[in-house]
Write a protein that holds these residues in place. Structure first.
Motif, PDB file in Angstrom:
ATOM      1  N   ALA A 179       6.395   7.846   6.999  1.00  0.00           N
ATOM      2  CA  ALA A 179       7.514   6.363   7.904  1.00  0.00           C
ATOM      3  C   ALA A 179       8.853   7.050   7.106  1.00  0.00           C
ATOM      4  O   ALA A 179       9.501   6.329   7.684  1.00  0.00           O
ATOM      5  CB  ALA A 179       6.950   5.559   6.993  1.00  0.00           C
TER       6      ALA A 179
ATOM      7  N   PRO B  84       1.689   8.331   4.551  1.00  0.00           N
ATOM      8  CA  PRO B  84       1.314   6.976   5.138  1.00  0.00           C
ATOM      9  C   PRO B  84       3.094   6.648   5.274  1.00  0.00           C
ATOM     10  O   PRO B  84       3.942   6.608   6.232  1.00  0.00           O
ATOM     11  CB  PRO B  84       0.852   5.752   5.774  1.00  0.00           C
TER      12      PRO B  84
ATOM     13  N   HIS C 212      -4.737   3.484   6.591  1.00  0.00           N
ATOM     14  CA  HIS C 212      -4.785   2.784   7.234  1.00  0.00           C
ATOM     15  C   HIS C 212      -4.121   1.657   7.278  1.00  0.00           C
ATOM     16  O   HIS C 212      -3.497   1.509   7.961  1.00  0.00           O
ATOM     17  CB  HIS C 212      -6.044   2.625   8.677  1.00  0.00           C
TER      18      HIS C 212
ATOM     19  N   GLU D  26       0.076   1.937   6.166  1.00  0.00           N
ATOM     20  CA  GLU D  26       0.483   1.893   7.655  1.00  0.00           C
ATOM     21  C   GLU D  26       0.682   1.048   8.538  1.00  0.00           C
ATOM     22  O   GLU D  26       1.594   0.539   8.265  1.00  0.00           O
ATOM     23  CB  GLU D  26      -0.454   3.036   9.201  1.00  0.00           C
TER      24      GLU D  26
END
Length: 247
Positions: free
Chosen positions: A101, A97, A56, A59
């Motif tokens: 991306a 992450p 998290h 991100e």
């Protein structure tokens, strides 16, 4: 002809089945949440919870640079990224992450699929074989030796070798005699901590004669993933340079 693999082409490739069966990043996060609530191991659940926080954070803080974004826009052909992971893996939590991306910014040119390490032992065996092939083709004795335990036991043809120092010495002498060496390894079978491999390599002696060597290896690994035993049986065939297959 397109340079990227179509779905049907993937089925015929060593890693194709894993790409077709793999999951995307969003499904991985869903599975991770389910694992957090259902896993009976308190320690594993603690790692999963920590890794959710890590993912998290990445991100929300990671941003692609302008240079990377422009390079992604310039991709001409599709590529597939196969990522081996587990919910408890801290390295995966930090990197997935970022990988996602990059894939999302590629406008469909990068497709990332994730597979679970513990559910795919054959894939792990094949990865170990590929890593060994790459290391031996570097012809760097020290690099090769680092894949083995400090007291690793070898039988190579009729030679018996013990420990990293002897491995480095053996390989140094080997590649002084076997010039223009090129190796190809192939998965044969595996069970538990053991892998069976078939291989062939080509080399040229100091007189200029070419040879192709055919062999089989039996590997055994310790609990940390280092190779503790390697037993290799090898036969040489004299060939003409025009008969070479590995270049």
């Amino acid at each position: 002809m397109e340079a990227y693999l179509r779905q049907q082409d993937l089925i015929n490739q060593d890693y194709g089945q894993y790409i077709l069966q793999g999951i995307d990043y969003n499904q991985y996060k869903i599975n991770m949440l389910e694992d957090l609530h259902s896993n009976p191991d308190d320690t594993i659940r603690a790692y999963i919870k920590l890794n959710q926080s890590r993912m998290h954070r990445v991100e929300n803080t990671y941003t692609l640079s302008e240079d990377i974004t422009n390079q992604l826009k310039g991709l001409r052909h599709k590529m597939y990224w196969l990522v081996i992971t587990e919910h408890w893996c801290g390295d995966a939590a930090q990197n997935l992450p970022v990988f996602n991306a990059v894939a999302e910014a590629s406008n469909g040119k990068i497709e990332m699929k994730l597979v679970y390490r513990d559910q795919n032992p054959e894939l792990i065996a094949k990865q170990k074989i590929q890593m060994a092939e790459d290391a031996w083709n570097s012809k760097d004795p020290v690099r090769v030796s680092k894949a083995y335990t400090a007291d690793s036991e070898w039988r190579n043809r009729n030679q018996f070798i013990n420990g990293r120092d002897e491995i480095v010495s053996f390989l140094t002498k080997k590649w002084e005699k076997e010039l223009n060496y090129t190796l190809k390894k192939e998965y044969w079978a595996h069970t538990g901590h053991r892998i069976a491999v078939r291989f062939e390599y080509e080399y040229q002696n100091q007189a200029g004669q070419w040879f192709r060597a055919y062999g089989n290896e039996n590997w055994e690994f310790d609990e940390n993933g280092y190779m503790a035993k390697r037993f290799a049986s090898i036969n040489d065939l004299e060939i003409a340079e025009t008969d070479r297959k590995l270049k």
